[in-house]
Motif scaffolding. Structure first.
Motif, PDB file in Angstrom:
ATOM      1  N   VAL A 127     -27.199 -55.923  39.633  1.00  0.00           N
ATOM      2  CA  VAL A 127     -28.165 -55.104  40.373  1.00  0.00           C
ATOM      3  C   VAL A 127     -28.936 -56.043  41.289  1.00  0.00           C
ATOM      4  N   ILE A 128     -28.925 -55.729  42.582  1.00  0.00           N
ATOM      5  CA  ILE A 128     -29.638 -56.543  43.575  1.00  0.00           C
ATOM      6  C   ILE A 128     -30.653 -55.643  44.281  1.00  0.00           C
ATOM      7  N   THR A 129     -31.880 -56.087  44.373  1.00  0.00           N
ATOM      8  CA  THR A 129     -32.897 -55.322  45.089  1.00  0.00           C
ATOM      9  C   THR A 129     -33.380 -56.126  46.290  1.00  0.00           C
ATOM     10  N   VAL A 130     -33.287 -55.500  47.458  1.00  0.00           N
ATOM     11  CA  VAL A 130     -33.731 -56.148  48.696  1.00  0.00           C
ATOM     12  C   VAL A 130     -35.248 -55.988  48.773  1.00  0.00           C
ATOM     13  N   HIS A 180     -26.590 -58.668  35.417  1.00  0.00           N
ATOM     14  CA  HIS A 180     -27.268 -59.697  36.201  1.00  0.00           C
ATOM     15  C   HIS A 180     -28.166 -59.024  37.241  1.00  0.00           C
ATOM     16  N   PHE A 181     -29.470 -59.230  37.122  1.00  0.00           N
ATOM     17  CA  PHE A 181     -30.449 -58.649  38.045  1.00  0.00           C
ATOM     18  C   PHE A 181     -30.959 -59.726  38.992  1.00  0.00           C
ATOM     19  N   SER A 182     -31.210 -59.338  40.235  1.00  0.00           N
ATOM     20  CA  SER A 182     -31.838 -60.258  41.181  1.00  0.00           C
ATOM     21  C   SER A 182     -32.591 -59.462  42.231  1.00  0.00           C
ATOM     22  N   SER A 183     -33.582 -60.112  42.814  1.00  0.00           N
ATOM     23  CA  SER A 183     -34.240 -59.569  44.009  1.00  0.00           C
ATOM     24  C   SER A 183     -34.122 -60.648  45.076  1.00  0.00           C
ATOM     25  N   MET A 184     -34.343 -60.265  46.325  1.00  0.00           N
ATOM     26  CA  MET A 184     -34.158 -61.267  47.382  1.00  0.00           C
ATOM     27  C   MET A 184     -34.974 -60.925  48.614  1.00  0.00           C
ATOM     28  N   HIS A 185     -35.237 -61.978  49.404  1.00  0.00           N
ATOM     29  CA  HIS A 185     -35.886 -61.841  50.715  1.00  0.00           C
ATOM     30  C   HIS A 185     -34.827 -62.142  51.771  1.00  0.00           C
ATOM     31  N   PRO A 186     -34.513 -61.181  52.648  1.00  0.00           N
ATOM     32  CA  PRO A 186     -33.448 -61.409  53.628  1.00  0.00           C
ATOM     33  C   PRO A 186     -33.865 -62.272  54.812  1.00  0.00           C
ATOM     34  N   GLY A 187     -35.116 -62.735  54.812  1.00  0.00           N
ATOM     35  CA  GLY A 187     -35.629 -63.350  56.038  1.00  0.00           C
ATOM     36  C   GLY A 187     -36.009 -62.243  57.000  1.00  0.00           C
ATOM     37  N   GLN A 235     -34.076 -63.513  38.887  1.00  0.00           N
ATOM     38  CA  GLN A 235     -34.727 -64.391  39.859  1.00  0.00           C
ATOM     39  C   GLN A 235     -34.818 -63.751  41.247  1.00  0.00           C
ATOM     40  N   PHE A 236     -35.636 -64.400  42.089  1.00  0.00           N
ATOM     41  CA  PHE A 236     -35.882 -63.983  43.470  1.00  0.00           C
ATOM     42  C   PHE A 236     -35.208 -65.019  44.376  1.00  0.00           C
ATOM     43  N   PHE A 237     -34.371 -64.546  45.302  1.00  0.00           N
ATOM     44  CA  PHE A 237     -33.549 -65.443  46.109  1.00  0.00           C
ATOM     45  C   PHE A 237     -33.889 -65.371  47.593  1.00  0.00           C
ATOM     46  N   GLN A 238     -33.707 -66.497  48.252  1.00  0.00           N
ATOM     47  CA  GLN A 238     -33.726 -66.547  49.712  1.00  0.00           C
ATOM     48  C   GLN A 238     -32.691 -67.587  50.135  1.00  0.00           C
ATOM     49  N   ASP A 239     -31.857 -67.224  51.100  1.00  0.00           N
ATOM     50  CA  ASP A 239     -30.801 -68.123  51.581  1.00  0.00           C
ATOM     51  C   ASP A 239     -29.962 -68.687  50.436  1.00  0.00           C
ATOM     52  N   ARG A 240     -29.567 -67.794  49.540  1.00  0.00           N
ATOM     53  CA  ARG A 240     -28.684 -68.101  48.404  1.00  0.00           C
ATOM     54  C   ARG A 240     -29.305 -69.011  47.359  1.00  0.00           C
ATOM     55  N   GLN A 241     -30.603 -69.249  47.447  1.00  0.00           N
ATOM     56  CA  GLN A 241     -31.282 -70.135  46.494  1.00  0.00           C
ATOM     57  C   GLN A 241     -32.379 -69.363  45.761  1.00  0.00           C
ATOM     58  N   PRO A 242     -32.527 -69.598  44.442  1.00  0.00           N
ATOM     59  CA  PRO A 242     -33.693 -69.011  43.766  1.00  0.00           C
ATOM     60  C   PRO A 242     -34.965 -69.697  44.258  1.00  0.00           C
ATOM     61  N   VAL A 243     -35.982 -68.915  44.566  1.00  0.00           N
ATOM     62  CA  VAL A 243     -37.254 -69.470  45.052  1.00  0.00           C
ATOM     63  C   VAL A 243     -38.395 -68.869  44.241  1.00  0.00           C
ATOM     64  N   SER A 244     -39.541 -69.503  44.333  1.00  0.00           N
ATOM     65  CA  SER A 244     -40.705 -69.052  43.567  1.00  0.00           C
ATOM     66  C   SER A 244     -41.174 -67.678  44.053  1.00  0.00           C
TER      67      SER A 244
END
Length: 276
Positions: A127-130, A180-187, A235-244
């Protein structure tokens, strides 16, 4: 399954996954735009396994009904919560819910949790949340989930919703270790949503914004790559990397109790709209 899939990062994500041979379910609010996007995607990718479902993510009853029906008819390996809105004046849905919250937070919660049993049947479900980097300016506030007690600021409400989404993925990761859950910032990408919701920002930044495909890159990576699922869940991802999820000294960390209360509040609201 990708919500908000007929434009912007959602459509760019669908194209990339369809190019790789994936079966893709587009969940969209507008039938004409969804069918137009489907036609474009199938033509560009030569993949006919692209399906359209019409759903308004601000309608909790509709989401329940859709997800229950989908479970009876389909498999699901990956859910991508991409649909979102930033409405700058306080608007209520026909159910009396503040529209940004209904779409961004409650809609995401209901769709995800109702589909969890379907995902759990598969190997390596995700599950991915933008979300958005905007959430970094907000501390989780569970005392006013629908922005009733403050002067309404659509940008800050949106940022609060995006913080709520990140907390939701963290909490679901703890409760459902097989997914596997993740959230992300697309820039910051040049999308129709950015142009319509943040016109001043767009005018200032339009020459420096990412393309839709660049914004979608981490979403696609989280959805399909083996490397992504080896990362810790939640975790929270940006540019394929987990970030704070917090800026230094920003004091945006909420207590574990508040994070659990968010899930409890969403579950109670969700159950009010469950079909009887």
């Amino acid at each position: 399954m990708i919500t908000g899939a007929n434009s912007g990062i959602g459509k760019a994500t669908v194209k990339e996954i369809a190019k790789r041979g994936g079966t893709v379910h587009l969940v969209c609010r507008n039938k004409d735009r969804a069918e137009e996007a489907k036609k474009e995607i199938t033509t560009e990718t030569s993949n006919q396994n692209v399906f359209v479902h019409i759903l308004d993510m601000s309608n909790p009853r509709g989401i329940w009904e859709f997800a229950e029906q989908f479970k009876k008819q389909h498999r699901l390996n990956v859910l991508i919560n991409n649909a979102g809105c930033m409405i700058n004046k306080r608007e209520l849905t026909e159910d009396g819910l503040e529209k940004n919250f209904a779409t961004n937070t409650l809609g995401t919660y209901i769709l995800t949790t109702v589909l969890l049993p379907l995902l759990e049947k598969e190997d390596d479900p995700r599950v991915i949340t933008v979300s958005s980097g905007g959430m970094l300016v907000q501390k989780l506030n569970i005392s006013d989930l629908q922005s009733e007690n403050v002067a309404f600021d659509g940008t800050m409400v949106y940022a609060q919703n995006k913080r709520q989404q990140v907390v939701l993925m963290e909490q679901l990761a703890k409760a459902h270790p097989s997914i596997h859950f993740s959230s992300m910032h697309p820039g910051w990408a040049d999308t129709p949503a950015v142009r319509s919701s943040m016109p001043d920002f767009y005018e200032k930044m339009k020459n420096r914004l990412r393309t839709e495909a660049q914004g979608a890159d981490t979403v696609v990576w989280l959805a399909v790559s083996a490397a992504a699922s080896r990362q810790a869940s939640g975790q929270f991802f940006q540019d394929r990397q987990p970030v704070s999820t917090h800026l230094p000294l920003a004091q945006t960390k909420a207590s574990l109790g508040d994070e659990e209360k968010l899930i409890q509040a969403l579950e109670e609201l969700s159950q009010q709209f469950k079909p009887r």
